[in-house]
Design a protein around this motif. Structure first.
Motif, PDB file in Angstrom:
ATOM      1  N   LEU A   1       0.830  -1.204   0.000  1.00 52.85           N
ATOM      2  CA  LEU A   1       0.000   0.000   0.000  1.00 52.85           C
ATOM      3  C   LEU A   1       0.865   1.256   0.000  1.00 52.85           C
ATOM      4  O   LEU A   1       0.580   2.222  -0.714  1.00 52.85           O
ATOM      5  N   LEU A   2       1.931   1.243   0.782  1.00 49.85           N
ATOM      6  CA  LEU A   2       2.830   2.385   0.833  1.00 49.85           C
ATOM      7  C   LEU A   2       3.489   2.618  -0.520  1.00 49.85           C
ATOM      8  O   LEU A   2       3.574   3.752  -0.994  1.00 49.85           O
ATOM      9  N   ASP A   3       3.928   1.557  -1.149  1.00 51.99           N
ATOM     10  CA  ASP A   3       4.540   1.670  -2.467  1.00 51.99           C
ATOM     11  C   ASP A   3       3.564   2.277  -3.472  1.00 51.99           C
ATOM     12  O   ASP A   3       3.923   3.178  -4.245  1.00 51.99           O
ATOM     13  N   ASP A   4       2.331   1.797  -3.449  1.00 54.93           N
ATOM     14  CA  ASP A   4       1.305   2.356  -4.340  1.00 54.93           C
ATOM     15  C   ASP A   4       1.081   3.842  -4.059  1.00 54.93           C
ATOM     16  O   ASP A   4       0.949   4.646  -4.976  1.00 54.93           O
ATOM     17  N   HIS A   5       1.044   4.193  -2.777  1.00 58.59           N
ATOM     18  CA  HIS A   5       0.828   5.589  -2.390  1.00 58.59           C
ATOM     19  C   HIS A   5       1.972   6.475  -2.890  1.00 58.59           C
ATOM     20  O   HIS A   5       1.735   7.552  -3.454  1.00 58.59           O
ATOM     21  N   LEU A   6       3.186   6.003  -2.702  1.00 57.07           N
ATOM     22  CA  LEU A   6       4.340   6.793  -3.137  1.00 57.07           C
ATOM     23  C   LEU A   6       4.375   6.956  -4.651  1.00 57.07           C
ATOM     24  O   LEU A   6       4.658   8.034  -5.164  1.00 57.07           O
ATOM     25  N   SER A   7       4.080   5.874  -5.358  1.00 56.42           N
ATOM     26  CA  SER A   7       4.189   5.922  -6.817  1.00 56.42           C
ATOM     27  C   SER A   7       3.005   6.600  -7.493  1.00 56.42           C
ATOM     28  O   SER A   7       3.091   6.952  -8.668  1.00 56.42           O
ATOM     29  N   SER A   8       1.913   6.797  -6.763  1.00 55.44           N
ATOM     30  CA  SER A   8       0.768   7.468  -7.382  1.00 55.44           C
ATOM     31  C   SER A   8       0.485   8.806  -6.696  1.00 55.44           C
ATOM     32  O   SER A   8       0.752   9.866  -7.266  1.00 55.44           O
ATOM     33  N   CYS A   9      -0.017   8.770  -5.494  1.00 57.65           N
ATOM     34  CA  CYS A   9      -0.442   9.998  -4.808  1.00 57.65           C
ATOM     35  C   CYS A   9       0.708  10.982  -4.598  1.00 57.65           C
ATOM     36  O   CYS A   9       0.580  12.169  -4.911  1.00 57.65           O
ATOM     37  N   VAL A  10       1.824  10.487  -4.067  1.00 58.89           N
ATOM     38  CA  VAL A  10       2.947  11.380  -3.794  1.00 58.89           C
ATOM     39  C   VAL A  10       3.570  11.861  -5.103  1.00 58.89           C
ATOM     40  O   VAL A  10       3.864  13.053  -5.256  1.00 58.89           O
ATOM     41  N   ALA A  11       3.751  10.958  -6.055  1.00 54.17           N
ATOM     42  CA  ALA A  11       4.338  11.350  -7.336  1.00 54.17           C
ATOM     43  C   ALA A  11       3.464  12.388  -8.034  1.00 54.17           C
ATOM     44  O   ALA A  11       3.986  13.370  -8.595  1.00 54.17           O
ATOM     45  N   GLU A  12       2.159  12.219  -7.997  1.00 54.34           N
ATOM     46  CA  GLU A  12       1.243  13.187  -8.605  1.00 54.34           C
ATOM     47  C   GLU A  12       1.360  14.547  -7.925  1.00 54.34           C
ATOM     48  O   GLU A  12       1.413  15.592  -8.587  1.00 54.34           O
ATOM     49  N   ALA A  13       1.424  14.545  -6.597  1.00 56.96           N
ATOM     50  CA  ALA A  13       1.558  15.801  -5.857  1.00 56.96           C
ATOM     51  C   ALA A  13       2.891  16.479  -6.172  1.00 56.96           C
ATOM     52  O   ALA A  13       2.965  17.704  -6.284  1.00 56.96           O
ATOM     53  N   MET A  14       3.931  15.686  -6.329  1.00 54.78           N
ATOM     54  CA  MET A  14       5.244  16.248  -6.652  1.00 54.78           C
ATOM     55  C   MET A  14       5.215  16.917  -8.029  1.00 54.78           C
ATOM     56  O   MET A  14       5.869  17.940  -8.240  1.00 54.78           O
ATOM     57  N   ASP A  15       4.461  16.354  -8.947  1.00 51.37           N
ATOM     58  CA  ASP A  15       4.327  16.961 -10.271  1.00 51.37           C
ATOM     59  C   ASP A  15       3.703  18.353 -10.178  1.00 51.37           C
ATOM     60  O   ASP A  15       4.063  19.251 -10.940  1.00 51.37           O
ATOM     61  N   HIS A  16       2.762  18.508  -9.229  1.00 47.41           N
ATOM     62  CA  HIS A  16       2.106  19.805  -9.044  1.00 47.41           C
ATOM     63  C   HIS A  16       2.968  20.754  -8.217  1.00 47.41           C
ATOM     64  O   HIS A  16       2.839  21.963  -8.348  1.00 47.41           O
ATOM     65  N   GLY A  17       3.787  20.175  -7.336  1.00 44.98           N
ATOM     66  CA  GLY A  17       4.685  20.983  -6.511  1.00 44.98           C
ATOM     67  C   GLY A  17       3.959  21.752  -5.419  1.00 44.98           C
ATOM     68  O   GLY A  17       2.794  21.517  -5.120  1.00 44.98           O
ATOM     69  N   GLY A  18       4.679  22.655  -4.804  1.00 40.38           N
ATOM     70  CA  GLY A  18       4.105  23.540  -3.794  1.00 40.38           C
ATOM     71  C   GLY A  18       3.699  22.849  -2.513  1.00 40.38           C
ATOM     72  O   GLY A  18       4.243  21.811  -2.122  1.00 40.38           O
ATOM     73  N   GLU A  19       2.723  23.464  -1.864  1.00 44.80           N
ATOM     74  CA  GLU A  19       2.240  22.994  -0.557  1.00 44.80           C
ATOM     75  C   GLU A  19       1.654  21.585  -0.638  1.00 44.80           C
ATOM     76  O   GLU A  19       1.842  20.776   0.267  1.00 44.80           O
ATOM     77  N   ARG A  20       0.970  21.303  -1.710  1.00 46.76           N
ATOM     78  CA  ARG A  20       0.369  19.968  -1.883  1.00 46.76           C
ATOM     79  C   ARG A  20       1.446  18.889  -1.846  1.00 46.76           C
ATOM     80  O   ARG A  20       1.285  17.859  -1.188  1.00 46.76           O
ATOM     81  N   ALA A  21       2.560  19.111  -2.516  1.00 43.34           N
ATOM     82  CA  ALA A  21       3.663  18.149  -2.527  1.00 43.34           C
ATOM     83  C   ALA A  21       4.253  17.998  -1.133  1.00 43.34           C
ATOM     84  O   ALA A  21       4.502  16.885  -0.673  1.00 43.34           O
ATOM     85  N   ARG A  22       4.457  19.121  -0.464  1.00 43.77           N
ATOM     86  CA  ARG A  22       5.025  19.073   0.890  1.00 43.77           C
ATOM     87  C   ARG A  22       4.129  18.278   1.838  1.00 43.77           C
ATOM     88  O   ARG A  22       4.598  17.445   2.614  1.00 43.77           O
ATOM     89  N   LEU A  23       2.828  18.505   1.743  1.00 40.52           N
ATOM     90  CA  LEU A  23       1.879  17.793   2.604  1.00 40.52           C
ATOM     91  C   LEU A  23       1.882  16.288   2.331  1.00 40.52           C
ATOM     92  O   LEU A  23       1.832  15.482   3.266  1.00 40.52           O
ATOM     93  N   LYS A  24       1.923  15.909   1.069  1.00 35.06           N
ATOM     94  CA  LYS A  24       1.933  14.474   0.720  1.00 35.06           C
ATOM     95  C   LYS A  24       3.214  13.797   1.201  1.00 35.06           C
ATOM     96  O   LYS A  24       3.180  12.651   1.662  1.00 35.06           O
ATOM     97  N   VAL A  25       4.335  14.481   1.084  1.00 34.48           N
ATOM     98  CA  VAL A  25       5.596  13.904   1.559  1.00 34.48           C
ATOM     99  C   VAL A  25       5.567  13.763   3.079  1.00 34.48           C
ATOM    100  O   VAL A  25       5.967  12.726   3.627  1.00 34.48           O
ATOM    101  N   THR A  26       5.059  14.767   3.774  1.00 31.50           N
ATOM    102  CA  THR A  26       4.936  14.701   5.237  1.00 31.50           C
ATOM    103  C   THR A  26       4.014  13.554   5.637  1.00 31.50           C
ATOM    104  O   THR A  26       4.325  12.781   6.552  1.00 31.50           O
ATOM    105  N   GLU A  27       2.906  13.428   4.952  1.00 31.40           N
ATOM    106  CA  GLU A  27       1.944  12.357   5.215  1.00 31.40           C
ATOM    107  C   GLU A  27       2.609  10.986   5.022  1.00 31.40           C
ATOM    108  O   GLU A  27       2.462  10.092   5.860  1.00 31.40           O
ATOM    109  N   ALA A  28       3.346  10.828   3.938  1.00 32.04           N
ATOM    110  CA  ALA A  28       4.035   9.563   3.673  1.00 32.04           C
ATOM    111  C   ALA A  28       5.100   9.290   4.730  1.00 32.04           C
ATOM    112  O   ALA A  28       5.231   8.152   5.202  1.00 32.04           O
TER     113      ALA A  28
END
Length: 93
Positions: free
Chosen positions: A56-83
């Protein structure tokens, strides 16, 4: 799980198998099976849950976190913190 039906089916299959292991543990305790044998099965169920969590973590990193990183900004920071927090919980477990 973000709509990935194959990944979702795999997680559900794993969880159903774990559910069966736990029911088996209940039977073992009810039938007064030797405690070391029960502990061995508890360890196996625990390892199966850990493996499922890592999947589940691998899926989250490769989808949700990667998508947020593409958008950058606060959304990316929050997803990385969450992970990071989820990883910390897994390590402590």
């Amino acid at each position: 799980m973000n709509g990935d039906h194959k990944a979702r089916a795999d997680v559900l299959r794993r969880l159903r198998r774990i559910e069966g292991q736990v029911r088996g543990l209940q039977r073992m305790v009810e039938e007064d099976v030797y405690c070391i044998d029960v502990l061995t099965q508890v360890s196996a169920a625990s390892a199966a849950l850990q493996s499922c969590a890592l999947s589940l973590l691998d899926d989250h990193l490769s989808s949700c976190v990667a998508e947020a990183m593409d958008h950058g900004g606060e959304r990316a920071r929050l997803k990385v913190t969450e992970a990071s927090r989820a990883i910390a919980r897994l390590v402590r477990a």
